[in-house]
Design an enzyme around this catalytic site. Structure first.
Site, mmCIF file in Angstrom:
data_model
loop_
_atom_site.group_PDB
_atom_site.id
_atom_site.type_symbol
_atom_site.label_atom_id
_atom_site.label_comp_id
_atom_site.label_asym_id
_atom_site.label_seq_id
_atom_site.Cartn_x
_atom_site.Cartn_y
_atom_site.Cartn_z
ATOM 1 N N LEU A 72 0.813 -1.228 0.000
ATOM 2 C CA LEU A 72 0.000 0.000 0.000
ATOM 3 C C LEU A 72 0.847 1.280 0.000
ATOM 4 C CD1 LEU A 72 -2.793 -1.221 2.453
ATOM 5 C CD2 LEU A 72 -3.075 -0.815 0.010
ATOM 6 N N ASN A 125 -11.066 0.406 1.410
ATOM 7 C CA ASN A 125 -10.344 -0.865 1.473
ATOM 8 C C ASN A 125 -10.371 -1.332 2.925
ATOM 9 O OD1 ASN A 125 -8.477 -2.925 1.603
ATOM 10 N ND2 ASN A 125 -6.779 -1.739 0.735
ATOM 11 N N CYS A 128 -7.210 -4.081 5.783
ATOM 12 C CA CYS A 128 -6.072 -3.624 6.582
ATOM 13 C C CYS A 128 -6.148 -4.120 8.016
ATOM 14 C CB CYS A 128 -6.050 -2.105 6.634
ATOM 15 S SG CYS A 128 -6.063 -1.404 5.020
ATOM 16 N N LYS A 163 -14.892 -2.244 -0.367
ATOM 17 C CA LYS A 163 -14.208 -3.303 -1.120
ATOM 18 C C LYS A 163 -13.821 -4.429 -0.175
ATOM 19 C CE LYS A 163 -10.417 -4.057 -4.393
ATOM 20 N NZ LYS A 163 -9.432 -3.392 -5.263
ATOM 21 N N ASN A 190 -10.956 -8.272 -3.321
ATOM 22 C CA ASN A 190 -9.540 -7.904 -3.386
ATOM 23 C C ASN A 190 -8.726 -9.157 -3.756
ATOM 24 O OD1 ASN A 190 -7.043 -6.510 -2.807
ATOM 25 N ND2 ASN A 190 -8.195 -5.213 -1.406
ATOM 26 N N GLY A 215 -5.081 -11.991 -10.950
ATOM 27 C CA GLY A 215 -4.937 -12.432 -12.337
ATOM 28 C C GLY A 215 -6.023 -13.417 -12.726
ATOM 29 N N GLY A 242 -9.667 -10.963 -11.823
ATOM 30 C CA GLY A 242 -9.186 -11.762 -12.949
ATOM 31 C C GLY A 242 -9.796 -11.503 -14.306
ATOM 32 N N GLY A 263 -8.127 -5.337 -13.094
ATOM 33 C CA GLY A 263 -6.910 -5.084 -12.321
ATOM 34 C C GLY A 263 -5.644 -5.476 -13.043
ATOM 35 N N THR A 264 -5.175 -6.683 -12.750
ATOM 36 C CA THR A 264 -3.898 -7.167 -13.287
ATOM 37 C C THR A 264 -3.798 -7.034 -14.805
ATOM 38 O OG1 THR A 264 -3.781 -8.664 -11.412
ATOM 39 C CG2 THR A 264 -2.359 -9.178 -13.272
#
Lengths: 300, 253
Positions: A72, A125, A128, A163, A190, A215, A242, A263-264
């Site tokens: 982060l 988020n 954490c 999220k 996430n 992914g 993904g 994302g990825t």
């Protein structure tokens, strides 16, 4: 065919947006496409104070996915506000992902973002550690999620998306807690905690020992989480996990997601979001259907 | 040289030539014209048809003209093995040019080790340097030797099978001691090579050494933060703060 979708008080021109942490502030992608064409820009997680991030190596490629332990890393809210000013020139929603290590930190950051005119809505988020509660992850306990969302929401006017971490086990009760506490949408999910060992040295490959797995390889698992939650909650779900092809996104819409985050795949093709939007338009035209008809159309 | 135009397009690897042990020279035909770039810039290449090589790979730009991009690489892992062995034509996606570049100037020295020759090769050919030192591990891993010799490059190998015997860093060091050279040095090579060049700079003084670094990357333009490199002043991103750094800024005082 209109790709418009409403998420809480926001109208998105299409249901495609980046996942936080894979798109920088958005400005890094200016070379690759017109940011105004995206459903939203979702910026990298920001905290009250700057974070230097984890010890390298921070990434590791695995078949069909990657592990990351960036930690982060971010410049902190004070500097980040200047970046937000620059994003104001784009005609799309700016969703700011934020996090904290205590309820007070979450509230403080949320208030600053709520007061900034470029911010369309906040994405929280909750993966954490809660330092005051012995470092236990906020997002794995329904009661902690309820309190966190409720208290943050009390302090802001704008919409709040939550999220979820998929490492919680039972996502349904977490999603319900977030909804009951006032979340306008639930982002599922996430990365999955994982690790990789170098057998030659017998050491973990990541400097941080473990990291988040993302992914195409995680898509079936996250798809299942979205499917399960969609039946149980009423606020919109934004799916994240993904997505590489339009088919991946369509699967998420069919099981009940109203919008998706990529994302990825932004790393494997910086132009992917724009390509998905075009393909989605063609798909809806060819099938003579609409996004709203598609959402939750799963036949069992 | 930031703010140059970047492309992101499909391409096809149309030719591949093995030029030394595990070292290959490939040509990629791009759908678009490759933009103006600076020496030291790199590109990301994604093997888009292979899910098992998920992430793109960074490569120094060897040469680019119109729609033809040329790269030289060493087979070191899964991705490079795929490029080295797959049947051609082979589909890829390319984005770049990325990163910063080497400083320009008159009367600079150039030191390259192994594959570190690639980002510096074109400026060596254009005779931009006062003196050039290129070191290979051995004769089997050496490439472009004739062309380097023709331009008076000082070639060495670790085992003495080609040119002078010894590490290129030490041959460069002896030169500095002999000549009392003052000025800029540009370099590229493995991390141990770069560390040694920093030791040399610290010892002899009077020189400013710049080196190009390498790390695993996921995006190549400062987003993923995966290529973070530790310096005494905190992390730097090899892709977008570099890949060229003043060695002093990486290894410290």
């Amino acid at each position: 065919m209109s790709l418009k979708v409403r998420i809480g008080n926001l109208e998105l021109k299409n249901p495609f947006m980046p996942a936080s942490g894979t798109f920088g502030s958005g400005l890094e992608y200016e070379d690759f496409g017109n940011l105004s064409e995206l459903g939203a820009i979702v910026t990298k997680g920001v905290s009250l104070n700057p974070k230097i991030g984890n010890k390298p190596p921070r990434i590791c490629e695995l078949p069909g996915g990657m592990l990351n332990s960036i930690g982060l890393e971010n410049i902190g809210i004070e500097k980040f506000v200047k970046v937000l000013d620059e994003l104001g020139k784009y005609e799309t929603n700016v969703i700011v992902n934020f996090f904290g290590n205590s309820l007070e930190e979450y509230i403080e950051v949320a208030k600053i973002l709520d007061g900034h005119n470029v911010v369309s809505c906040l994405e929280m988020n909750i993966s954490c550690p809660n330092i005051k509660e012995g470092g236990m992850c906020f997002g794995t306990d329904p009661n902690m999620v309820y309190t966190l969302v409720k208290e943050v929401k009390k302090n802001i006017q704008k919409d709040l998306w939550v999220k979820l971490t998929p490492n919680a086990g039972n996502l349904i009760s977490i999603a319900r807690s977030a909804e009951d506490a006032g979340a306008s949408a639930i982002v599922i999910a996430n990365t999955y905690t994982g690790m990789k060992v170098d057998v030659a040295t017998k050491r973990p490959v990541l400097g941080n020992i473990f990291g988040g797995y993302s992914g195409p390889v995680i898509k079936p698992i996250t798809l299942y989480h979205v499917f399960c939650c969609a039946k149980e909650i009423n606020v919109p779900i934004i799916a994240c996990g993904g997505i590489v092809t339009l088919e991946d996104a369509l699967e998420y819409f069919i099981v009940g997601a109203s919008a998706v985050q990529v994302g990825t795949a932004n790393f494997t093709n910086p132009h992917i979001l724009w390509e998905l939007i075009k393909k989605m338009e063609s798909y809806l035209r060819a099938e003579n259907t609409s996004l709203s008809d598609l959402v939750g159309s799963l036949k069992i | 040289m930031k703010d140059v135009r970047k492309i992101n397009c499909d391409g096809v690897i149309t030719s591949r030539r093995k030029i030394a042990n595990n070292i290959y020279h490939i040509k990629i035909e791009l759908e678009e014209r490759f933009p103006i770039f600076a020496y030291g810039n790199f590109v990301m290449v994604h093997l888009k048809d292979y899910m098992n090589v998920l992430l793109p790979r960074p490569f120094s730009i060897f040469r680019a003209k119109n729609k033809i991009l040329e790269l030289v690489f060493k087979e070191v892992g899964t991705g490079t093995k795929m490029i080295a062995t797959s049947i051609l034509p082979f589909n890829v996606r390319v984005w770049g040019p990325l990163g910063n570049s080497f400083p320009f100037g008159k009367d600079m020295l150039c030191v390259a080790g192994g594959l570190g020759l690639i980002p510096l090769y074109q400026s060596i050919i254009k005779r931009n340097f006062k003196e050039v030192f290129v070191g290979f591990k051995n004769i089997y891993e050496a490439y472009f030797v004739k062309s380097l010799q023709k331009r008076g490059v000082i070639i060495s190998s670790d085992d003495g099978s080609l040119g002078e015997r010894g590490f290129v860093t030490e041959i460069f060091y002896q030169y500095l001691k002999r000549t009392n050279f003052k000025g800029k040095v540009v370099s590229c090579g493995p991390i141990g090579f770069l560390k040694r060049l920093w030791e040399i700079e610290r010892e002899v003084g009077n020189i400013e050494t710049y080196g190009s670094f390498e790390k695993h990357m996921a995006c190549g333009f400062g987003v993923c933060l995966g290529c973070a490199m530790e310096t005494p002043w905190g992390f730097v991103k090899v892709c977008s703060d570099g890949p060229v750094f003043r060695l002093k800024d990486v290894f410290g005082e």
